[in-house]
Design an enzyme around this catalytic site. Structure first.
Site, mmCIF file in Angstrom:
data_model
loop_
_atom_site.group_PDB
_atom_site.id
_atom_site.type_symbol
_atom_site.label_atom_id
_atom_site.label_comp_id
_atom_site.label_asym_id
_atom_site.label_seq_id
_atom_site.Cartn_x
_atom_site.Cartn_y
_atom_site.Cartn_z
ATOM 1 N N TYR A 107 0.850 -1.193 0.000
ATOM 2 C CA TYR A 107 0.000 0.000 0.000
ATOM 3 C C TYR A 107 0.882 1.239 0.000
ATOM 4 C CZ TYR A 107 0.962 -0.304 5.052
ATOM 5 O OH TYR A 107 1.577 -0.415 6.274
ATOM 6 N N LYS A 108 0.244 2.361 -0.212
ATOM 7 C CA LYS A 108 0.924 3.652 -0.095
ATOM 8 C C LYS A 108 0.250 4.447 1.011
ATOM 9 C CE LYS A 108 2.400 3.841 -4.925
ATOM 10 N NZ LYS A 108 2.241 4.523 -6.242
ATOM 11 N N GLU A 109 1.052 5.154 1.790
ATOM 12 C CA GLU A 109 0.502 5.963 2.873
ATOM 13 C C GLU A 109 1.121 7.350 2.862
ATOM 14 O OE1 GLU A 109 1.373 3.717 6.406
ATOM 15 O OE2 GLU A 109 3.349 4.661 6.654
ATOM 16 N N LYS A 121 0.971 12.484 15.506
ATOM 17 C CA LYS A 121 1.283 12.178 14.110
ATOM 18 C C LYS A 121 0.160 11.334 13.524
ATOM 19 C CE LYS A 121 5.010 10.455 11.132
ATOM 20 N NZ LYS A 121 6.414 9.994 11.103
ATOM 21 N N ASP A 140 -3.582 5.702 10.708
ATOM 22 C CA ASP A 140 -2.819 5.420 11.925
ATOM 23 C C ASP A 140 -2.590 6.739 12.652
ATOM 24 O OD1 ASP A 140 -2.567 2.716 11.389
ATOM 25 O OD2 ASP A 140 -0.676 2.960 10.300
#
Length: 231
Positions: A107-109, A121, A140
């Site tokens: 995945y990309k975050e 954060k 997250d």
């Protein structure tokens, strides 16, 4: 003229307008139904650490944390963890791939919030991963709370929205385990660095004894100096 002038144009206009209103109401109802069919979940893991909040936050907020996680703290966990956009601050995008068998595999975050004042954060998934498995949103959140000047709590949360029909399946897949591992290795890393003297690791149980010995040595040396005894 009475035969030529009729209400047909007004009837047609009324029908068009009424159909338009009905369609709009139907569209709004579908939107409400779609929103109601989404399930929002939040799960959390707390870890108390015997060190300052600032020392823990300095690692979580570090621009170099992708490399630190990949090469130092969690070696072998990632098949790939690359920064494809940004410099480690807000807006940074990571491309993450795990070894075969992991779920999700890739995945990309994106880092969307790094608040130094609140020690907060937030990172959202923007492509692949759980978004391809029924989730419409996944984030997250790391929040570091100061407990005392020398202790803190790492609050690691996952917030996600999922289509109702996939809620049960995703509840079994999405856990705080990855964030737990991160919190534990980061806290261990900070504690190990803090407890090094001349390159040697000092175990936590020895801190008090070491400090006591140091105080005794200083007292003895001070007494000898006052008494004129050559050191």
């Amino acid at each position: 003229m009475s035969k030529l002038i009729t209400t047909e144009p007004l009837k047609s206009m009324a029908e068009v307008i009424s159909n338009y209103v009905i369609q709009r109401e139907s569209f709004s109802a579908r939107n409400i139904l779609n929103k109601n069919s989404l399930v929002k979940k939040e799960i959390r893991y707390d870890l108390e650490v015997p060190t300052s909040a600032d020392s823990i936050w300095s690692v979580y907020s570090c621009p170099d944390i992708p490399r630190l996680l990949r090469d130092v703290l969690l070696p072998g966990v990632f098949q790939k963890l690359d920064v494809i956009e940004g410099n480690g601050g807000v807006g940074t995008v990571l491309d993450i791939v795990f070894p075969p068998g992991a779920v999700p595999r890739s995945y990309k975050e994106k880092f969307v919030n790094i608040n130094h004042e609140k020690r907060l954060k937030e990172v959202i998934m923007i492509e692949g991963g759980y978004l391809d498995m029924g989730c419409t949103f996944y984030m997250d959140r790391i929040h570091i709370f100061e407990k005392t000047p020398n202790s803190c709590v790492i609050e690691s949360s996952i917030i996600y929205e999922v289509k109702e029909e996939y809620a049960g399946k995703m509840a079994k897949l999405i856990t705080t385990e990855p964030l737990e591992s991160m919190a534990e290795v980061i806290s261990g890393y900070v504690l190990k660095k803090r407890l090094q003297v001349f390159g040697f690791e000092i175990k936590p149980k020895l801190r008090f004894n070491l400090l006591l010995c140091l105080i005794i040595c200083l007292v003895i040396a001070g007494g000898m100096f006052v008494a004129g005894v050559p050191l």
